[in-house]
Design a protein around this motif. Structure first.
Motif, PDB file in Angstrom:
ATOM      1  N   ARG A 178      50.659  58.548 -19.866  1.00 63.17           N
ATOM      2  CA  ARG A 178      51.918  58.744 -19.067  1.00 63.17           C
ATOM      3  C   ARG A 178      51.874  60.184 -18.683  1.00 63.17           C
ATOM      4  N   ALA A 179      51.412  61.056 -19.723  1.00 59.21           N
ATOM      5  CA  ALA A 179      51.471  62.593 -19.278  1.00 59.21           C
ATOM      6  C   ALA A 179      50.433  62.857 -18.239  1.00 59.21           C
ATOM      7  N   SER A 180      49.447  61.980 -18.342  1.00 60.68           N
ATOM      8  CA  SER A 180      48.112  62.511 -17.349  1.00 60.68           C
ATOM      9  C   SER A 180      48.442  62.031 -15.949  1.00 60.68           C
ATOM     10  N   LYS A 181      49.378  60.701 -15.783  1.00 62.05           N
ATOM     11  CA  LYS A 181      49.430  60.427 -14.331  1.00 62.05           C
ATOM     12  C   LYS A 181      50.660  61.095 -14.033  1.00 62.05           C
ATOM     13  N   THR A 182      51.866  61.688 -14.782  1.00 62.14           N
ATOM     14  CA  THR A 182      52.825  62.528 -14.303  1.00 62.14           C
ATOM     15  C   THR A 182      52.418  63.644 -13.819  1.00 62.14           C
ATOM     16  N   ALA A 183      51.528  64.237 -14.366  1.00 65.69           N
ATOM     17  CA  ALA A 183      50.908  65.444 -14.022  1.00 65.69           C
ATOM     18  C   ALA A 183      50.214  65.264 -12.654  1.00 65.69           C
ATOM     19  N   LEU A 184      49.486  64.062 -12.526  1.00 65.40           N
ATOM     20  CA  LEU A 184      48.674  63.857 -11.291  1.00 65.40           C
ATOM     21  C   LEU A 184      49.573  63.687 -10.282  1.00 65.40           C
ATOM     22  N   ASN A 185      50.925  63.186 -10.312  1.00 67.00           N
ATOM     23  CA  ASN A 185      52.067  63.007  -9.256  1.00 67.00           C
ATOM     24  C   ASN A 185      52.222  64.266  -8.879  1.00 67.00           C
ATOM     25  N   ALA A 186      52.512  65.366  -9.772  1.00 67.54           N
ATOM     26  CA  ALA A 186      52.846  66.604  -9.520  1.00 67.54           C
ATOM     27  C   ALA A 186      51.851  67.218  -8.677  1.00 67.54           C
ATOM     28  N   SER A 187      50.664  67.402  -9.069  1.00 68.34           N
ATOM     29  CA  SER A 187      49.555  68.009  -8.477  1.00 68.34           C
ATOM     30  C   SER A 187      49.218  67.398  -7.192  1.00 68.34           C
ATOM     31  N   TRP A 188      49.468  65.916  -6.856  1.00 65.22           N
ATOM     32  CA  TRP A 188      49.156  65.499  -5.621  1.00 65.22           C
ATOM     33  C   TRP A 188      50.375  65.669  -4.688  1.00 65.22           C
ATOM     34  N   LYS A 189      51.736  65.829  -5.106  1.00 64.45           N
ATOM     35  CA  LYS A 189      52.846  66.173  -4.170  1.00 64.45           C
ATOM     36  C   LYS A 189      52.485  67.529  -3.753  1.00 64.45           C
ATOM     37  N   ALA A 190      51.938  68.452  -4.439  1.00 63.55           N
ATOM     38  CA  ALA A 190      51.881  69.782  -3.875  1.00 63.55           C
ATOM     39  C   ALA A 190      50.546  69.930  -2.876  1.00 63.55           C
ATOM     40  N   LEU A 191      49.594  68.854  -3.263  1.00 66.41           N
ATOM     41  CA  LEU A 191      48.469  68.791  -2.090  1.00 66.41           C
ATOM     42  C   LEU A 191      49.175  68.035  -0.817  1.00 66.41           C
ATOM     43  N   ALA A 192      50.030  67.224  -0.899  1.00 71.27           N
ATOM     44  CA  ALA A 192      50.710  66.771   0.172  1.00 71.27           C
ATOM     45  C   ALA A 192      51.435  67.656   0.979  1.00 71.27           C
ATOM     46  N   ARG A 193      52.068  68.503   0.440  1.00 73.28           N
ATOM     47  CA  ARG A 193      52.810  69.565   1.213  1.00 73.28           C
ATOM     48  C   ARG A 193      51.805  70.486   1.804  1.00 73.28           C
ATOM     49  N   GLU A 194      50.695  70.897   1.190  1.00 73.21           N
ATOM     50  CA  GLU A 194      49.943  71.962   1.568  1.00 73.21           C
ATOM     51  C   GLU A 194      49.095  71.544   2.856  1.00 73.21           C
ATOM     52  N   TRP A 195      48.628  70.457   2.639  1.00 72.20           N
ATOM     53  CA  TRP A 195      47.647  69.896   3.464  1.00 72.20           C
ATOM     54  C   TRP A 195      48.094  69.042   4.552  1.00 72.20           C
ATOM     55  N   GLY A 214      47.013  67.809   8.922  1.00 72.24           N
ATOM     56  CA  GLY A 214      46.616  66.575   9.413  1.00 72.24           C
ATOM     57  C   GLY A 214      46.099  65.642   8.281  1.00 72.24           C
ATOM     58  N   ILE A 215      46.200  65.932   7.162  1.00 79.14           N
ATOM     59  CA  ILE A 215      45.726  64.934   5.934  1.00 79.14           C
ATOM     60  C   ILE A 215      46.953  64.424   5.315  1.00 79.14           C
ATOM     61  N   THR A 216      46.759  63.135   5.020  1.00 80.66           N
ATOM     62  CA  THR A 216      47.867  62.395   4.296  1.00 80.66           C
ATOM     63  C   THR A 216      47.254  62.186   2.792  1.00 80.66           C
ATOM     64  N   ALA A 217      47.860  63.099   1.962  1.00 78.98           N
ATOM     65  CA  ALA A 217      47.763  62.777   0.542  1.00 78.98           C
ATOM     66  C   ALA A 217      48.952  62.037  -0.159  1.00 78.98           C
ATOM     67  N   PHE A 218      48.537  61.006  -0.773  1.00 77.24           N
ATOM     68  CA  PHE A 218      49.426  59.989  -1.250  1.00 77.24           C
ATOM     69  C   PHE A 218      48.943  59.509  -2.423  1.00 77.24           C
ATOM     70  N   LEU A 219      49.761  58.419  -3.253  1.00 76.07           N
ATOM     71  CA  LEU A 219      49.375  57.948  -4.642  1.00 76.07           C
ATOM     72  C   LEU A 219      49.405  56.590  -4.340  1.00 76.07           C
ATOM     73  N   LEU A 220      48.446  55.833  -4.931  1.00 73.97           N
ATOM     74  CA  LEU A 220      48.629  54.406  -4.996  1.00 73.97           C
ATOM     75  C   LEU A 220      49.057  54.039  -6.556  1.00 73.97           C
ATOM     76  N   ARG A 221      49.578  52.870  -6.566  1.00 75.88           N
ATOM     77  CA  ARG A 221      49.965  52.193  -7.995  1.00 75.88           C
ATOM     78  C   ARG A 221      49.352  50.755  -7.832  1.00 75.88           C
ATOM     79  N   PRO A 222      48.229  50.415  -8.558  1.00 74.96           N
ATOM     80  CA  PRO A 222      47.825  49.071  -8.504  1.00 74.96           C
ATOM     81  C   PRO A 222      48.409  48.221  -9.339  1.00 74.96           C
ATOM     82  N   GLY A 223      49.380  48.454 -10.080  1.00 71.16           N
ATOM     83  CA  GLY A 223      50.075  47.483 -10.889  1.00 71.16           C
ATOM     84  C   GLY A 223      49.194  47.412 -12.393  1.00 71.16           C
ATOM     85  N   MET A 224      49.749  46.683 -13.012  1.00 72.93           N
ATOM     86  CA  MET A 224      48.988  46.212 -14.217  1.00 72.93           C
ATOM     87  C   MET A 224      47.968  45.148 -13.983  1.00 72.93           C
TER      88      MET A 224
END
Length: 225
Positions: free
Chosen positions: A149-166, A170-180
């Motif tokens: 959980r902690a690793s993925k929540t931290a990933l979300n936070a860093s990726w959101k920052a990338l999305a804003r900065e990039w 013209g870069i679209t930074a987003f995350l995928l959820r594959p499901g279980m």
């Protein structure tokens, strides 16, 4: 013009199915594996197989050097780990945390930043990694799975920052959820990998710049923060 996708951790499970479906869809696929010599199934998809140990800075640097000048339309930083998911708090060790964070949080971030020039040189300019419903703080109403959980929540936070900065570049930074998904990681429990990947492929191919910063499931629904 043929689009190019790079998928890390593509020698098995979700990564392998991503390589297969994107290759079948006419994409040029670059798939990474720790041991390219043993990645016969990946090679059979038609993908170009390249070595990468995602947690090793030298390995990322070597990959970046090999790909110099190669436009990459979509990066999916797929490589990830999970273990001791049911361990109670007293049994979770510092080593557990460090290993999972290194693989699931730091490695995708470092790979994305290293390959930014390749992304900028492409037409689509998409950078993604694998999140999870387990990343959601609001949806956590049953506990457990501390390191994952902690690793993925931290990933979300860093990726959101990338999305804003990039985004201005013209870069679209987003995350995928594959499901279980029923893979080795989940001991065969969950939905069929072909269903999950077909959904994620549809998401990727339908992306626009307005989707930057989202966490989108294979079913098209967003993961709540």
């Amino acid at each position: 013009m043929t689009s190019t996708i790079l998928i890390s951790g593509a020698n098995r499970g979700i990564g392998l199915e991503l390589a297969r479906q994107f290759a079948e869809g006419g994409w040029q696929v670059i798939g990474t594996a720790r041991d390219p010599a043993g990645a016969s199934a990946l090679r059979e998809t038609g993908a170009t197989v390249m070595p990468l140990e995602a947690t090793d800075p030298a390995s990322i640097a070597a990959l970046t050097s090999q790909l110099a000048g190669q436009p990459i339309d979509v990066l999916i930083a797929n490589a990830g780990i999970a273990f001791n998911l049911g361990a109670p708090p007293a049994q979770v060790t510092r080593a557990d945390f460090v290993k999972v964070i290194r693989t699931n949080t730091i490695a995708p971030f470092m790979l994305a930043t290293a390959l930014k020039p390749n992304i900028l040189a492409s037409g689509r300019k998409v950078v993604s990694a694998m999140s999870s419903l387990m990343s959601s703080i609001g949806a956590n109403d049953w506990g457990t799975q501390y390191t994952y959980r902690a690793s993925k929540t931290a990933l979300n936070a860093s990726w959101k920052a990338l999305a804003r900065e990039w985004a201005p570049e013209g870069i679209t930074a987003f995350l995928l959820r594959p499901g279980m998904v029923a893979t080795d990681m989940t001991e065969g429990q969950g939905i069929d990998v072909t269903l999950s990947v077909a959904g994620m492929k549809k998401v990727v191919e339908g992306l626009g710049t307005a989707d930057a910063g989202r966490i989108i499931g294979y079913d098209g629904f967003d993961v709540p923060w």
